[in-house]
Structure formats: structure tokens, C-alpha cells
Design a protein around this motif. Sequence first.
Motif, PDB file in Angstrom:
ATOM      1  N   MET A   1     -62.109 159.276 -99.390  1.00 21.43           N
ATOM      2  CA  MET A   1     -61.401 159.386-100.672  1.00 21.43           C
ATOM      3  C   MET A   1     -61.238 160.899-100.940  1.00 21.43           C
ATOM      4  N   HIS A   2     -60.156 161.170-101.775  1.00 22.66           N
ATOM      5  CA  HIS A   2     -59.844 162.431-102.109  1.00 22.66           C
ATOM      6  C   HIS A   2     -59.106 162.590-103.297  1.00 22.66           C
ATOM      7  N   VAL A   3     -58.958 164.001-103.899  1.00 21.56           N
ATOM      8  CA  VAL A   3     -58.402 164.047-105.328  1.00 21.56           C
ATOM      9  C   VAL A   3     -56.744 164.332-104.992  1.00 21.56           C
ATOM     10  N   VAL A   4     -56.128 163.348-105.461  1.00 18.91           N
ATOM     11  CA  VAL A   4     -54.664 163.323-105.342  1.00 18.91           C
ATOM     12  C   VAL A   4     -53.683 164.057-106.656  1.00 18.91           C
ATOM     13  N   GLU A   5     -54.464 163.794-107.866  1.00 19.32           N
ATOM     14  CA  GLU A   5     -53.866 164.606-108.940  1.00 19.32           C
ATOM     15  C   GLU A   5     -54.800 165.205-109.941  1.00 19.32           C
ATOM     16  N   LEU A   6     -54.560 166.268-110.425  1.00 16.94           N
ATOM     17  CA  LEU A   6     -55.537 167.215-111.095  1.00 16.94           C
ATOM     18  C   LEU A   6     -54.818 167.601-112.546  1.00 16.94           C
ATOM     19  N   TYR A   7     -55.368 167.320-113.582  1.00 19.19           N
ATOM     20  CA  TYR A   7     -54.796 167.622-115.163  1.00 19.19           C
ATOM     21  C   TYR A   7     -55.780 168.295-115.949  1.00 19.19           C
ATOM     22  N   VAL A   8     -55.218 169.269-116.757  1.00 12.91           N
ATOM     23  CA  VAL A   8     -55.899 169.609-117.816  1.00 12.91           C
ATOM     24  C   VAL A   8     -54.898 169.469-119.056  1.00 12.91           C
ATOM     25  N   TYR A   9     -55.512 169.389-120.264  1.00 13.77           N
ATOM     26  CA  TYR A   9     -54.757 169.105-121.699  1.00 13.77           C
ATOM     27  C   TYR A   9     -55.149 170.069-122.561  1.00 13.77           C
ATOM     28  N   PRO A  10     -54.698 171.404-122.669  1.00 14.90           N
ATOM     29  CA  PRO A  10     -55.489 172.524-123.601  1.00 14.90           C
ATOM     30  C   PRO A  10     -55.201 172.038-125.139  1.00 14.90           C
ATOM     31  N   LEU A  11     -54.284 171.223-125.468  1.00  9.12           N
ATOM     32  CA  LEU A  11     -54.383 170.768-126.826  1.00  9.12           C
ATOM     33  C   LEU A  11     -54.398 169.212-126.922  1.00  9.12           C
ATOM     34  N   LYS A  12     -55.708 168.912-127.592  1.00 11.93           N
ATOM     35  CA  LYS A  12     -55.844 167.502-127.567  1.00 11.93           C
ATOM     36  C   LYS A  12     -54.636 166.805-127.801  1.00 11.93           C
ATOM     37  N   SER A  13     -54.151 165.587-127.279  1.00 14.28           N
ATOM     38  CA  SER A  13     -52.892 165.017-127.278  1.00 14.28           C
ATOM     39  C   SER A  13     -51.583 165.464-126.882  1.00 14.28           C
ATOM     40  N   GLY A  14     -51.736 166.817-126.453  1.00 15.96           N
ATOM     41  CA  GLY A  14     -50.506 167.368-126.156  1.00 15.96           C
ATOM     42  C   GLY A  14     -50.130 167.000-124.559  1.00 15.96           C
TER      43      GLY A  14
ATOM     44  N   ALA B   1     -56.311 152.654-106.484  1.00 17.03           N
ATOM     45  CA  ALA B   1     -56.468 151.318-106.274  1.00 17.03           C
ATOM     46  C   ALA B   1     -56.430 150.599-107.598  1.00 17.03           C
ATOM     47  N   SER B   2     -57.110 151.124-108.464  1.00 18.01           N
ATOM     48  CA  SER B   2     -57.254 150.437-109.765  1.00 18.01           C
ATOM     49  C   SER B   2     -55.797 150.465-110.395  1.00 18.01           C
ATOM     50  N   LEU B   3     -55.169 151.572-110.227  1.00 22.27           N
ATOM     51  CA  LEU B   3     -53.934 151.903-110.807  1.00 22.27           C
ATOM     52  C   LEU B   3     -52.754 150.612-110.225  1.00 22.27           C
ATOM     53  N   ALA B   4     -52.972 150.662-109.008  1.00 24.29           N
ATOM     54  CA  ALA B   4     -52.009 149.770-108.230  1.00 24.29           C
ATOM     55  C   ALA B   4     -52.423 148.351-108.646  1.00 24.29           C
ATOM     56  N   GLU B   5     -53.646 147.883-108.643  1.00 21.69           N
ATOM     57  CA  GLU B   5     -53.960 146.627-109.161  1.00 21.69           C
ATOM     58  C   GLU B   5     -53.403 146.270-110.458  1.00 21.69           C
ATOM     59  N   LEU B   6     -53.512 147.013-111.324  1.00 21.93           N
ATOM     60  CA  LEU B   6     -52.822 146.798-112.782  1.00 21.93           C
ATOM     61  C   LEU B   6     -51.319 146.630-112.540  1.00 21.93           C
ATOM     62  N   ASN B   7     -50.721 147.560-111.804  1.00 20.81           N
ATOM     63  CA  ASN B   7     -49.310 147.357-111.444  1.00 20.81           C
ATOM     64  C   ASN B   7     -48.731 146.061-110.788  1.00 20.81           C
ATOM     65  N   ARG B   8     -49.700 145.638-110.211  1.00 18.50           N
ATOM     66  CA  ARG B   8     -49.513 144.160-109.488  1.00 18.50           C
ATOM     67  C   ARG B   8     -49.749 143.093-110.406  1.00 18.50           C
TER      68      ARG B   8
ATOM     69  N   LYS C   1     -57.707 159.088-104.670  1.00 25.73           N
ATOM     70  CA  LYS C   1     -57.370 157.946-103.754  1.00 25.73           C
ATOM     71  C   LYS C   1     -58.452 157.037-103.306  1.00 25.73           C
ATOM     72  N   THR C   2     -58.304 155.902-103.779  1.00 28.90           N
ATOM     73  CA  THR C   2     -59.300 154.940-103.599  1.00 28.90           C
ATOM     74  C   THR C   2     -58.803 153.838-102.683  1.00 28.90           C
ATOM     75  N   GLU C   3     -59.579 152.846-102.162  1.00 29.64           N
ATOM     76  CA  GLU C   3     -59.264 151.816-101.394  1.00 29.64           C
ATOM     77  C   GLU C   3     -59.585 150.341-102.185  1.00 29.64           C
ATOM     78  N   VAL C   4     -60.487 150.453-102.831  1.00 33.59           N
ATOM     79  CA  VAL C   4     -60.894 149.100-103.488  1.00 33.59           C
ATOM     80  C   VAL C   4     -60.507 149.195-105.305  1.00 33.59           C
ATOM     81  N   PRO C   5     -59.931 148.376-105.833  1.00 35.27           N
ATOM     82  CA  PRO C   5     -59.732 148.579-107.344  1.00 35.27           C
ATOM     83  C   PRO C   5     -60.977 148.480-108.065  1.00 35.27           C
ATOM     84  N   PHE C   6     -61.316 149.351-109.105  1.00 30.45           N
ATOM     85  CA  PHE C   6     -62.233 149.423-109.863  1.00 30.45           C
ATOM     86  C   PHE C   6     -63.596 149.896-109.421  1.00 30.45           C
ATOM     87  N   GLU C   7     -63.512 150.328-108.181  1.00 31.16           N
ATOM     88  CA  GLU C   7     -64.745 150.493-107.536  1.00 31.16           C
ATOM     89  C   GLU C   7     -65.276 151.958-108.121  1.00 31.16           C
TER      90      GLU C   7
END
Length: 270
Positions: free
Chosen positions: A1-14, A154-161, A181-187
Amino acid sequence: MHVVELYVYPLKSGAAVPRKAAELTSRGFKDDRRWMLPDERGEFLSARTQPKLLRVQAEQRSEHLICSADGQPPLKVKAPKGESIEVEIWDRRTSARDAGDEAARWFVDWLGIPCRLVYQDERDRRDVEARPLTRDSDRVSFADSYPVHLIGTASLAELNRRLPEGVVAETMRFRPNLLVKTEVPFEEDGWGELKVGECEFAQVKRCPRCVLTTRDPAGGEARDDQEPLRTLARFRREEGATWFGVNLVPRRLGVVSLGDTVHVAIASNV
């Protein structure tokens, strides 16, 4: 497993700001949700009721927050250091520093309602919501409850399915800090302690989802069919909430980068 996306949100809800790397502090990633808009009663505003906030591009540059939005002149405001004022997030009071009248006018013009822009200084203490794996020393920025939010691919993929044809749930509908990056939904629900690169975290609670997931992450428009929340609720609703993703608190600080390996050290027993 590894990090594929990384975000910050300087303004709450921005709008989200993607990063290749981010420094982890005791309150979450550096620059994440340290600015917020309270209304005239001091109660926080979010894109749940003010979807135009999603269209505000806000980025922290040194001591200044730089904001832009369609049709608005750019706003540059320095992090205030003055006296604290009281604000409220989810019925819990905390302190913040008011950024002044010019900044307030900019957001009043954009949203069309009375509000102020405030900043969380290092002197402003906001405790996390207590859970079995939290500590009395755990602090959080203006994020809803906890410093870091993570979802698995994997969780996102399962929801989209499971979604109706033509409906897609993008990462940003869930506004995570980390997509792993995960292999099992909701692990990720079963993780207790984990290491991401040089940083360590405790997973303290699954994340309850709300109407914000039905809004377009870029424009703020809501879906009439209430997707993807409606489908998610069909198979992820327990204990009066619909769950997706997990909340983390830092245990070892450092830097998290795209591609960092994720190791689960201890499975959750809560």
C-alpha cells in the motif's frame, strides 16, 4: 500500500490544494484548515450550507493566505496575531484570531451573508473529540473532529461499482488528506496504528458522511438524486451514520510524500 494522492485545505470548505509532500504537525498537515469563516453568531460556515466556498481557491504562502474566486479581486491577508475571539464548530467553542475588515468584506461580497475570516494561531487550543485511542494532548485545526482523514482506493472503487450507471464518486467528494492504494474495500476500518513514510498515526474513528458528498467538488451544485450518499447508505449505514474513510491522529511527526509506503502496525480493537 502507498500514498497516491495528498491534499490540504487551507480554508475550511475551500478548494483542495494537492501536494507532493506535506509536513505533519500535531494538529494535522501544515496549512490544513487553519482558516475558517464564522457567521455573525460565531458559528462556523461550511460548504454544506454555503457551497460557493468550494469555489474559493485558497493557498497559504509563508504568513499570508492568498484567496481567489471568479469575479473577485485577489485577497492577500496576513495571519493575525491579535486577541482571540470565540467561535463554534459543531456545538463546541474554541478560540481564533480575526483577520480584519478587509478580509471579511471579501467573503461577504462572495457569499452574500455576514461573516468573518479567522485564523487558528498556535496559542489557540482545540481538543479532538475523545475516543478510546485518543490522548488528552491531541489537538486539531478547524477540521471537523480529527487532524487527518484517509480513504482507500479499493473502498472508492467498491462504491463506484455499486452506483447507478452514469454516476461517479470522485475522490474530492470525500475531501481526504490521504488517498491510499488499497486492495480490499474498507480495510482501513480495521487499522489501529499505521506508519506512512516516516510518520505514525492512530486510527481513532470511521468518518461519518453528510450531504457535502452530494455536491460537485468544483462548482458546489448538489445532485437531486442525493448520490453517492444514497447508495453508500444502503450498505454502509450503522449506528445512525453512513461511514466512509477513517480519521487519524498523529503519533510521530515528519513529512508524508506521494508514493510513501503505508504499513499497518496494529489492527484496531475498538
